[in-house]
Design a protein around this motif. Structure first.
Motif, PDB file in Angstrom:
ATOM      1  N   HIS A  58       1.031  -1.451   0.065  1.00 14.85           N
ATOM      2  CA  HIS A  58       0.482  -0.106  -0.045  1.00 14.85           C
ATOM      3  C   HIS A  58       0.615   1.940   0.377  1.00 14.85           C
ATOM      4  CE1 HIS A  58       0.419  -0.693   4.497  1.00 14.85           C
ATOM      5  NE2 HIS A  58       0.929   0.040   4.331  1.00 14.85           N
ATOM      6  N   ALA A  59       0.347   2.696  -0.495  1.00 14.89           N
ATOM      7  CA  ALA A  59       0.953   3.748   0.021  1.00 14.89           C
ATOM      8  C   ALA A  59       0.000   4.663   0.431  1.00 14.89           C
ATOM      9  CB  ALA A  59       0.791   4.244  -1.299  1.00 14.89           C
ATOM     10  N   HIS A  60       0.359   5.742   1.254  1.00 17.34           N
ATOM     11  CA  HIS A  60       0.153   6.459   2.272  1.00 17.34           C
ATOM     12  C   HIS A  60      -0.435   8.150   1.396  1.00 17.34           C
ATOM     13  CE1 HIS A  60      -0.925   4.261   5.593  1.00 17.34           C
ATOM     14  NE2 HIS A  60       0.914   3.802   5.407  1.00 17.34           N
ATOM     15  N   LYS A  61      -1.148   8.603   1.471  1.00 19.96           N
ATOM     16  CA  LYS A  61      -1.325  10.023   0.995  1.00 19.96           C
ATOM     17  C   LYS A  61      -0.830  11.464   1.877  1.00 19.96           C
ATOM     18  CE  LYS A  61      -6.130   7.868  -0.512  1.00 19.96           C
ATOM     19  NZ  LYS A  61      -7.492   7.884  -1.117  1.00 19.96           N
ATOM     20  N   ASN A  62      -1.379  10.954   3.131  1.00 18.28           N
ATOM     21  CA  ASN A  62      -0.568  11.588   4.284  1.00 18.28           C
ATOM     22  C   ASN A  62       0.755  11.268   5.093  1.00 18.28           C
ATOM     23  OD1 ASN A  62      -1.706  14.184   3.466  1.00 18.28           O
ATOM     24  ND2 ASN A  62      -3.355  12.759   3.909  1.00 18.28           N
ATOM     25  N   LEU A 121       0.693   9.874  11.950  1.00 21.09           N
ATOM     26  CA  LEU A 121      -0.377   9.881  12.620  1.00 21.09           C
ATOM     27  C   LEU A 121      -1.391   8.641  13.128  1.00 21.09           C
ATOM     28  CD1 LEU A 121      -1.649  11.324   8.962  1.00 21.09           C
ATOM     29  CD2 LEU A 121      -1.091  12.570  11.166  1.00 21.09           C
ATOM     30  N   LYS A 122      -2.121   9.127  13.182  1.00 24.84           N
ATOM     31  CA  LYS A 122      -3.800   7.707  13.645  1.00 24.84           C
ATOM     32  C   LYS A 122      -3.701   6.510  12.486  1.00 24.84           C
ATOM     33  CE  LYS A 122      -4.418  10.001  18.445  1.00 24.84           C
ATOM     34  NZ  LYS A 122      -5.693   9.549  19.387  1.00 24.84           N
ATOM     35  N   TYR A 123      -4.293   6.137  12.647  1.00 29.80           N
ATOM     36  CA  TYR A 123      -4.454   4.706  11.520  1.00 29.80           C
ATOM     37  C   TYR A 123      -6.106   6.010  11.164  1.00 29.80           C
ATOM     38  CZ  TYR A 123      -7.245   0.792   9.196  1.00 29.80           C
ATOM     39  OH  TYR A 123      -7.812   0.370   8.280  1.00 29.80           O
ATOM     40  N   ASP A 124      -5.953   5.571   9.820  1.00 27.50           N
ATOM     41  CA  ASP A 124      -7.031   6.502   9.075  1.00 27.50           C
ATOM     42  C   ASP A 124      -7.306   5.553   7.716  1.00 27.50           C
ATOM     43  OD1 ASP A 124      -9.242   7.997   7.899  1.00 27.50           O
ATOM     44  OD2 ASP A 124      -7.994   9.613   7.813  1.00 27.50           O
ATOM     45  N   GLU A 125      -8.210   5.089   7.502  1.00 28.09           N
ATOM     46  CA  GLU A 125      -8.421   3.811   6.474  1.00 28.09           C
ATOM     47  C   GLU A 125      -8.186   4.906   5.375  1.00 28.09           C
ATOM     48  OE1 GLU A 125      -8.385   0.823   4.113  1.00 28.09           O
ATOM     49  OE2 GLU A 125      -7.802   0.716   5.898  1.00 28.09           O
ATOM     50  N   ASP A 127      -7.093   7.275   4.320  1.00 28.32           N
ATOM     51  CA  ASP A 127      -5.573   8.016   4.055  1.00 28.32           C
ATOM     52  C   ASP A 127      -4.645   6.271   2.735  1.00 28.32           C
ATOM     53  OD1 ASP A 127      -2.581   9.488   4.749  1.00 28.32           O
ATOM     54  OD2 ASP A 127      -2.027   7.313   5.615  1.00 28.32           O
ATOM     55  N   TYR A 128      -5.327   5.218   3.466  1.00 31.80           N
ATOM     56  CA  TYR A 128      -4.787   4.458   2.809  1.00 31.80           C
ATOM     57  C   TYR A 128      -4.866   4.154   0.564  1.00 31.80           C
ATOM     58  CZ  TYR A 128      -2.412   1.767   6.392  1.00 31.80           C
ATOM     59  OH  TYR A 128      -2.122   1.978   7.764  1.00 31.80           O
ATOM     60  N   TRP A 129      -3.955   3.478  -0.326  1.00 31.93           N
ATOM     61  CA  TRP A 129      -4.133   3.657  -1.933  1.00 31.93           C
ATOM     62  C   TRP A 129      -4.021   1.989  -1.227  1.00 31.93           C
ATOM     63  CZ3 TRP A 129      -0.980   7.830  -1.998  1.00 31.93           C
ATOM     64  CH2 TRP A 129      -2.538   9.100  -2.586  1.00 31.93           C
TER      65      TRP A 129
END
Length: 139
Positions: A58-62, A121-125, A127-129
């Motif tokens: 996966h990748a993260h947006k932020n 950051l805290k977990y935030d679905e 935020d994922y690709w």
């Protein structure tokens, strides 16, 4: 322009974390915005990973991360949509800083490996690709 579009593998760096040597054993202490380039909002670790299994994908947006091989060894595949690079982690005083907008896969875990992750950051679905093709379309 969205900075995540501009992030490249070269923006990810291997960090030498502080190591205090003692004849009774070593210690590495990590401090927000001192030894780690961001405030830590979440810490987690991966362990008991069966041979041949992969994690990440996966990748993260932020979100930014520091990935550490707290025990054992594994590889981290980095992909910015144009280039790919594999970073081998096998020392508990070395961390891989991954910036937003970089696809990552964790591979080739040694027996007993423990992967420690420090996150900005805290977990935030949201935020994922999790789909590679969607990630590529964004990039």
């Amino acid at each position: 322009m969205d900075k995540r579009l501009e992030t490249r593998i070269k923006d990810c760096e291997v960090l030498q974390l502080p190591k205090i040597h003692n004849r009774a054993g070593n210690i590495t202490a990590l401090e927000n915005e001192h030894s780690i380039p961001f405030p830590i909002k979440r810490v987690y670790y991966l362990y008991d990973i069966p041979g041949g299994e992969e994690r990440g994908g996966h990748a993260h947006k932020n979100l930014e991360q520091i990935i550490i091989a707290a025990s054992g060894a594994f590889d981290v595949l980095l992909d910015d949509g144009n280039q790919r690079k594999i970073v081998h982690l096998d020392r508990p005083y070395v961390g891989l800083h991954i910036v937003p907008g970089i696809w990552r896969e964790l591979l080739n875990f040694s027996s007993g490996a423990v992967c420690l992750v420090l996150a900005s950051l805290k977990y935030d679905e949201a935020d994922y690709w999790r789909d590679y093709n969607s990630f590529l379309k964004f990039k």
